[in-house]
Design a protein around this motif. Structure first.
Motif, PDB file in Angstrom:
ATOM      1  N   UNK A   1      17.795  30.711  54.651  1.00  0.00           N
ATOM      2  CA  UNK A   1      17.198  31.901  54.032  1.00  0.00           C
ATOM      3  C   UNK A   1      18.300  32.764  53.439  1.00  0.00           C
ATOM      4  N   UNK A   2      18.149  33.156  52.197  1.00  0.00           N
ATOM      5  CA  UNK A   2      19.184  33.945  51.518  1.00  0.00           C
ATOM      6  C   UNK A   2      19.278  35.331  52.130  1.00  0.00           C
ATOM      7  N   UNK A   3      20.532  35.803  52.240  1.00  0.00           N
ATOM      8  CA  UNK A   3      20.761  37.149  52.795  1.00  0.00           C
ATOM      9  C   UNK A   3      20.354  38.205  51.773  1.00  0.00           C
ATOM     10  N   UNK A   4      19.628  39.205  52.243  1.00  0.00           N
ATOM     11  CA  UNK A   4      19.246  40.325  51.388  1.00  0.00           C
ATOM     12  C   UNK A   4      19.842  41.601  51.951  1.00  0.00           C
ATOM     13  N   UNK A   5      20.511  42.343  51.099  1.00  0.00           N
ATOM     14  CA  UNK A   5      21.086  43.600  51.550  1.00  0.00           C
ATOM     15  C   UNK A   5      19.982  44.608  51.868  1.00  0.00           C
ATOM     16  N   UNK A   6      20.185  45.336  52.937  1.00  0.00           N
ATOM     17  CA  UNK A   6      19.235  46.407  53.235  1.00  0.00           C
ATOM     18  C   UNK A   6      19.492  47.572  52.293  1.00  0.00           C
ATOM     19  N   UNK A   7      18.538  48.476  52.229  1.00  0.00           N
ATOM     20  CA  UNK A   7      18.688  49.651  51.363  1.00  0.00           C
ATOM     21  C   UNK A   7      19.888  50.484  51.783  1.00  0.00           C
ATOM     22  N   UNK A   8      20.117  50.565  53.091  1.00  0.00           N
ATOM     23  CA  UNK A   8      21.246  51.360  53.593  1.00  0.00           C
ATOM     24  C   UNK A   8      22.576  50.735  53.181  1.00  0.00           C
ATOM     25  N   UNK A   9      22.663  49.411  53.286  1.00  0.00           N
ATOM     26  CA  UNK A   9      23.900  48.722  52.891  1.00  0.00           C
ATOM     27  C   UNK A   9      24.135  48.894  51.391  1.00  0.00           C
ATOM     28  N   UNK A  10      23.091  48.735  50.599  1.00  0.00           N
ATOM     29  CA  UNK A  10      23.237  48.895  49.147  1.00  0.00           C
ATOM     30  C   UNK A  10      23.648  50.307  48.782  1.00  0.00           C
ATOM     31  N   UNK A  11      23.097  51.272  49.479  1.00  0.00           N
ATOM     32  CA  UNK A  11      23.454  52.672  49.218  1.00  0.00           C
ATOM     33  C   UNK A  11      24.929  52.909  49.509  1.00  0.00           C
ATOM     34  N   UNK A  12      25.444  52.315  50.594  1.00  0.00           N
ATOM     35  CA  UNK A  12      26.869  52.475  50.917  1.00  0.00           C
ATOM     36  C   UNK A  12      27.742  51.811  49.854  1.00  0.00           C
ATOM     37  N   UNK A  13      27.325  50.636  49.393  1.00  0.00           N
ATOM     38  CA  UNK A  13      28.079  49.953  48.343  1.00  0.00           C
ATOM     39  C   UNK A  13      28.089  50.754  47.051  1.00  0.00           C
ATOM     40  N   UNK A  14      26.935  51.290  46.697  1.00  0.00           N
ATOM     41  CA  UNK A  14      26.841  52.101  45.475  1.00  0.00           C
ATOM     42  C   UNK A  14      27.713  53.344  45.579  1.00  0.00           C
ATOM     43  N   UNK A  15      27.693  53.978  46.749  1.00  0.00           N
ATOM     44  CA  UNK A  15      28.515  55.178  46.955  1.00  0.00           C
ATOM     45  C   UNK A  15      29.994  54.839  46.866  1.00  0.00           C
ATOM     46  N   UNK A  16      30.380  53.696  47.443  1.00  0.00           N
ATOM     47  CA  UNK A  16      31.775  53.254  47.381  1.00  0.00           C
ATOM     48  C   UNK A  16      32.200  53.001  45.938  1.00  0.00           C
ATOM     49  N   UNK A  17      31.326  52.368  45.172  1.00  0.00           N
ATOM     50  CA  UNK A  17      31.639  52.085  43.765  1.00  0.00           C
ATOM     51  C   UNK A  17      31.797  53.375  42.971  1.00  0.00           C
ATOM     52  N   UNK A  18      30.921  54.340  43.228  1.00  0.00           N
ATOM     53  CA  UNK A  18      31.015  55.628  42.536  1.00  0.00           C
ATOM     54  C   UNK A  18      32.322  56.336  42.868  1.00  0.00           C
ATOM     55  N   UNK A  19      32.741  56.279  44.117  1.00  0.00           N
ATOM     56  CA  UNK A  19      33.992  56.923  44.512  1.00  0.00           C
ATOM     57  C   UNK A  19      35.196  56.255  43.852  1.00  0.00           C
ATOM     58  N   UNK A  20      35.139  54.944  43.731  1.00  0.00           N
ATOM     59  CA  UNK A  20      36.233  54.214  43.072  1.00  0.00           C
ATOM     60  C   UNK A  20      36.316  54.605  41.601  1.00  0.00           C
TER      61      UNK A  20
END
Length: 203
Positions: A1-20
Protein backbone atom coordinates in the motif's frame (compact mmCIF):
# COMPACT_ATOMS: atom_id res chain seq x y z
CA UNK A 1 0.00 0.00 0.00
CA UNK A 2 1.44 3.37 -1.01
CA UNK A 3 2.35 5.75 1.80
CA UNK A 4 0.16 8.83 2.02
CA UNK A 5 1.28 11.88 3.92
CA UNK A 6 -1.07 13.05 6.61
CA UNK A 7 -2.34 16.62 6.54
CA UNK A 8 -0.13 17.45 9.52
CA UNK A 9 2.99 16.09 7.83
CA UNK A 10 2.21 17.97 4.61
CA UNK A 11 1.63 21.17 6.55
CA UNK A 12 5.06 20.82 8.20
CA UNK A 13 6.70 20.21 4.83
CA UNK A 14 4.96 23.21 3.30
CA UNK A 15 5.99 25.40 6.23
CA UNK A 16 9.59 24.20 5.92
CA UNK A 17 9.60 24.99 2.20
CA UNK A 18 8.22 28.47 2.83
CA UNK A 19 10.91 29.16 5.42
CA UNK A 20 13.63 28.03 3.02
CA UNK A 21 12.30 30.29 0.27
CA UNK A 22 11.97 33.18 2.70
CA UNK A 23 15.58 32.71 3.81
CA UNK A 24 16.79 32.48 0.21
CA UNK A 25 14.95 35.67 -0.80
CA UNK A 26 16.47 37.47 2.19
CA UNK A 27 19.94 36.38 1.11
CA UNK A 28 19.20 37.37 -2.48
CA UNK A 29 18.11 40.81 -1.29
CA UNK A 30 21.30 41.21 0.74
CA UNK A 31 23.95 39.54 -1.41
CA UNK A 32 22.54 38.59 -4.79
CA UNK A 33 22.80 35.10 -6.25
CA UNK A 34 26.41 34.76 -5.12
CA UNK A 35 25.20 34.73 -1.52
CA UNK A 36 22.55 32.08 -2.12
CA UNK A 37 24.54 28.90 -1.72
CA UNK A 38 22.53 25.96 -0.45
CA UNK A 39 24.58 25.95 2.76
CA UNK A 40 23.93 29.67 3.33
CA UNK A 41 20.21 29.26 2.69
CA UNK A 42 20.03 26.32 5.08
CA UNK A 43 21.86 28.25 7.79
CA UNK A 44 19.60 31.28 7.39
CA UNK A 45 16.48 29.07 7.48
CA UNK A 46 17.78 27.18 10.50
CA UNK A 47 17.61 23.78 8.83
CA UNK A 48 20.07 21.15 7.68
CA UNK A 49 21.45 21.30 4.16
CA UNK A 50 19.76 17.99 3.46
CA UNK A 51 16.41 19.56 4.28
CA UNK A 52 16.92 22.11 1.51
CA UNK A 53 17.73 19.32 -0.94
CA UNK A 54 14.61 17.46 0.17
CA UNK A 55 12.55 20.34 -1.25
CA UNK A 56 14.86 21.41 -4.08
CA UNK A 57 17.00 18.76 -5.83
CA UNK A 58 19.74 21.22 -6.79
CA UNK A 59 20.77 24.86 -6.47
CA UNK A 60 19.41 25.78 -9.91
CA UNK A 61 15.94 24.55 -8.95
CA UNK A 62 16.08 26.49 -5.69
CA UNK A 63 17.21 29.72 -7.36
CA UNK A 64 14.60 29.38 -10.09
CA UNK A 65 11.87 29.14 -7.47
CA UNK A 66 13.41 32.04 -5.53
CA UNK A 67 13.41 34.18 -8.67
CA UNK A 68 9.83 33.19 -9.51
CA UNK A 69 8.63 34.02 -6.00
CA UNK A 70 10.40 37.39 -5.82
CA UNK A 71 9.49 38.39 -9.38
CA UNK A 72 5.84 37.45 -8.88
CA UNK A 73 5.68 39.76 -5.88
CA UNK A 74 7.16 42.63 -7.90
CA UNK A 75 4.91 42.21 -10.92
CA UNK A 76 1.86 41.95 -8.65
CA UNK A 77 2.72 45.38 -7.24
CA UNK A 78 3.10 46.84 -10.74
CA UNK A 79 -0.14 45.20 -11.91
CA UNK A 80 -1.97 46.71 -8.93
CA UNK A 81 -0.67 50.14 -9.94
CA UNK A 82 -1.91 49.60 -13.50
CA UNK A 83 -5.39 48.67 -12.29
CA UNK A 84 -5.99 51.87 -10.33
CA UNK A 85 -8.72 54.08 -11.79
CA UNK A 86 -6.84 56.82 -13.64
CA UNK A 87 -6.14 58.31 -17.05
CA UNK A 88 -3.90 56.34 -19.40
CA UNK A 89 -0.89 58.68 -18.86
CA UNK A 90 -1.40 58.41 -15.09
CA UNK A 91 -1.60 54.62 -15.30
CA UNK A 92 1.67 54.49 -17.23
CA UNK A 93 3.23 56.91 -14.76
CA UNK A 94 2.09 54.72 -11.86
CA UNK A 95 3.55 51.61 -13.49
CA UNK A 96 6.98 53.21 -13.95
CA UNK A 97 6.94 54.87 -10.56
CA UNK A 98 6.05 51.57 -8.88
CA UNK A 99 8.53 49.46 -10.87
CA UNK A 100 11.50 51.82 -10.54
CA UNK A 101 10.59 53.01 -7.05
CA UNK A 102 10.53 49.47 -5.67
CA UNK A 103 13.77 48.70 -7.50
CA UNK A 104 15.57 51.62 -5.89
CA UNK A 105 14.26 50.69 -2.45
CA UNK A 106 15.85 47.26 -2.81
CA UNK A 107 18.64 47.72 -5.36
CA UNK A 108 20.49 44.45 -4.73
CA UNK A 109 17.35 42.41 -5.22
CA UNK A 110 16.28 44.42 -8.25
CA UNK A 111 19.69 43.99 -9.89
CA UNK A 112 19.49 40.24 -9.25
CA UNK A 113 16.06 40.07 -10.85
CA UNK A 114 16.96 42.25 -13.83
CA UNK A 115 20.52 41.59 -14.83
CA UNK A 116 22.80 39.59 -12.53
CA UNK A 117 24.40 36.64 -14.39
CA UNK A 118 22.58 33.46 -13.39
CA UNK A 119 21.98 29.84 -14.25
CA UNK A 120 20.22 29.39 -17.64
CA UNK A 121 17.10 28.09 -15.90
CA UNK A 122 16.78 31.35 -13.96
CA UNK A 123 17.48 33.33 -17.12
CA UNK A 124 14.57 31.55 -18.79
CA UNK A 125 12.30 32.66 -15.94
CA UNK A 126 13.59 36.20 -16.37
CA UNK A 127 12.29 36.19 -19.95
CA UNK A 128 8.89 34.95 -18.77
CA UNK A 129 8.54 37.82 -16.34
CA UNK A 130 9.86 40.39 -18.77
CA UNK A 131 7.08 39.33 -21.11
CA UNK A 132 4.63 39.73 -18.25
CA UNK A 133 5.75 43.34 -17.76
CA UNK A 134 5.51 43.87 -21.51
CA UNK A 135 1.95 42.55 -21.56
CA UNK A 136 0.95 44.85 -18.69
CA UNK A 137 2.25 47.92 -20.50
CA UNK A 138 0.87 46.72 -23.85
CA UNK A 139 -2.62 46.35 -22.42
CA UNK A 140 -2.54 49.89 -21.07
CA UNK A 141 -1.20 51.31 -24.33
CA UNK A 142 -3.81 49.38 -26.33
CA UNK A 143 -6.53 50.78 -24.10
CA UNK A 144 -5.22 54.27 -24.77
CA UNK A 145 -5.21 53.71 -28.52
CA UNK A 146 -8.72 52.25 -28.47
CA UNK A 147 -10.08 55.28 -26.65
CA UNK A 148 -8.21 57.78 -28.80
CA UNK A 149 -6.02 58.95 -25.92
CA UNK A 150 -2.85 57.70 -27.65
CA UNK A 151 -1.95 57.74 -31.35
CA UNK A 152 -2.19 54.50 -33.38
CA UNK A 153 0.73 52.16 -32.73
CA UNK A 154 1.60 48.50 -32.18
CA UNK A 155 1.11 48.13 -28.39
CA UNK A 156 3.21 44.97 -28.16
CA UNK A 157 6.21 46.49 -29.94
CA UNK A 158 5.90 49.75 -28.00
CA UNK A 159 5.67 47.91 -24.69
CA UNK A 160 8.62 45.60 -25.44
CA UNK A 161 10.78 48.57 -26.40
CA UNK A 162 9.78 50.46 -23.26
CA UNK A 163 10.38 47.57 -20.89
CA UNK A 164 13.80 46.99 -22.44
CA UNK A 165 14.71 50.68 -22.24
CA UNK A 166 13.53 51.05 -18.66
CA UNK A 167 15.38 47.93 -17.51
CA UNK A 168 18.56 49.05 -19.26
CA UNK A 169 18.29 52.49 -17.67
CA UNK A 170 18.01 50.99 -14.20
CA UNK A 171 20.78 48.38 -14.43
CA UNK A 172 23.80 50.65 -13.99
CA UNK A 173 22.48 52.67 -11.01
CA UNK A 174 21.19 49.49 -9.37
CA UNK A 175 24.58 47.82 -9.77
CA UNK A 176 26.25 50.89 -8.28
CA UNK A 177 23.64 51.22 -5.57
CA UNK A 178 23.41 54.95 -6.21
CA UNK A 179 20.44 56.00 -8.37
CA UNK A 180 20.35 59.54 -9.67
CA UNK A 181 17.50 61.49 -8.02
CA UNK A 182 15.93 62.44 -11.36
CA UNK A 183 15.99 58.93 -12.87
CA UNK A 184 12.32 58.13 -12.28
CA UNK A 185 10.96 61.51 -13.48
CA UNK A 186 13.19 61.24 -16.55
CA UNK A 187 11.91 57.72 -17.27
CA UNK A 188 8.32 58.90 -16.94
CA UNK A 189 8.91 61.81 -19.33
CA UNK A 190 10.64 59.55 -21.83
CA UNK A 191 7.87 56.95 -21.69
CA UNK A 192 5.01 59.40 -22.08
CA UNK A 193 6.74 60.94 -25.09
CA UNK A 194 7.45 57.49 -26.56
CA UNK A 195 3.81 56.38 -26.44
CA UNK A 196 2.58 59.73 -27.73
CA UNK A 197 0.82 60.78 -24.52
CA UNK A 198 2.41 64.23 -24.51
CA UNK A 199 1.56 64.77 -28.18
CA UNK A 200 -2.04 63.79 -27.49
CA UNK A 201 -2.19 66.20 -24.57
CA UNK A 202 -0.79 69.02 -26.69
CA UNK A 203 -3.31 68.26 -29.44
Amino acid sequence: MAYRRTAAVQARLDASRREILKAAITLLTEHGYAGCSVAAVAARAGVATGTVYRHFPDKATLLTEVFRTAATREISAVAAAARRPASIPDKITAVIDTFAGRAFKSPRLAYALLAEPVDPAVDAERLVFRRAYRDLVAATVADGVTHGVLPPQNPGVTAAALVGAIAETLVAPLAAGSPEPDTIPALITFTLRAIGATDAADA
